[in-house]
Design an enzyme around this catalytic site. Structure first.
Site, PDB file in Angstrom:
ATOM      1  CG  MET A   1      28.889 -28.569  12.723  1.00 11.50           C
ATOM      2  SD  MET A   1      29.094 -27.155  11.603  1.00 11.50           S
ATOM      3  CE  MET A   1      28.002 -25.938  12.346  1.00 11.50           C
TER       4      MET A   1
ATOM      5  CB  ILE B   1      31.513 -30.758   9.021  1.00 13.73           C
ATOM      6  CG1 ILE B   1      31.876 -30.121  10.351  1.00 13.73           C
ATOM      7  CG2 ILE B   1      30.126 -30.338   8.539  1.00 13.73           C
ATOM      8  CD1 ILE B   1      32.095 -28.615  10.276  1.00 13.73           C
ATOM      9  CB  CYS B   2      29.842 -35.077  12.380  1.00 19.13           C
ATOM     10  SG  CYS B   2      31.324 -35.590  13.264  1.00 19.13           S
ATOM     11  NE  ARG B   3      27.766 -32.023  20.320  1.00 22.65           N
ATOM     12  CZ  ARG B   3      28.502 -32.217  21.416  1.00 22.65           C
ATOM     13  NH1 ARG B   3      29.362 -33.205  21.484  1.00 22.65           N
ATOM     14  NH2 ARG B   3      28.362 -31.414  22.452  1.00 22.65           N
TER      15      ARG B   3
END
Length: 109
Positions: free
Chosen positions: A88, A60-62
């Site tokens: 996120m 996961i990232c932004r």
């Protein structure tokens, strides 16, 4: 590329957060492993020690772009990895908890 929706993640699923340090400090998923994408290759060993042997690594990232790159790298290394679609931002929008290192409520930067 293997992808999973935030709503399909279950408590206890292994989550790898590849956002940078300032993003992580603002807020992250509780229990996630943090290895920034900028340090990922150098710190790859941390993932191999922490990752489950019987389930996927959820990356996961932004918003999903950086995590997609890391997911592809992991898949090429033979790791069972999936990208968390929307990152996120979707995690927070779905009402999933976002916390700081001390457990206080956080936010997605």
């Amino acid at each position: 590329m293997p992808t999973v929706e935030v709503t399909d993640l279950k408590d206890g699923d292994f989550l790898l957060d590849v956002r940078e340090d300032d993003e992580w400090r603002a807020g992250h998923a509780e229990g996630a492993l943090h290895i920034p994408v900028s340090e990922f290759v150098a710190r790859y060993g941390e993932l191999t020690q922490a990752a489950p042997q019987d389930g996927p690594v959820h990356v996961i990232c932004r918003s999903g772009g950086r995590s997609a790159q890391v997911t592809m790298y992991l898949v090429q290394q033979g790791v069972d990895a999936v990208n968390v679609d929307g990152g996120m931002q979707v995690w927070q929008s779905a009402g999933r908890p976002v916390v700081t290192d001390d457990g206080a409520p956080g936010f997605v930067l």
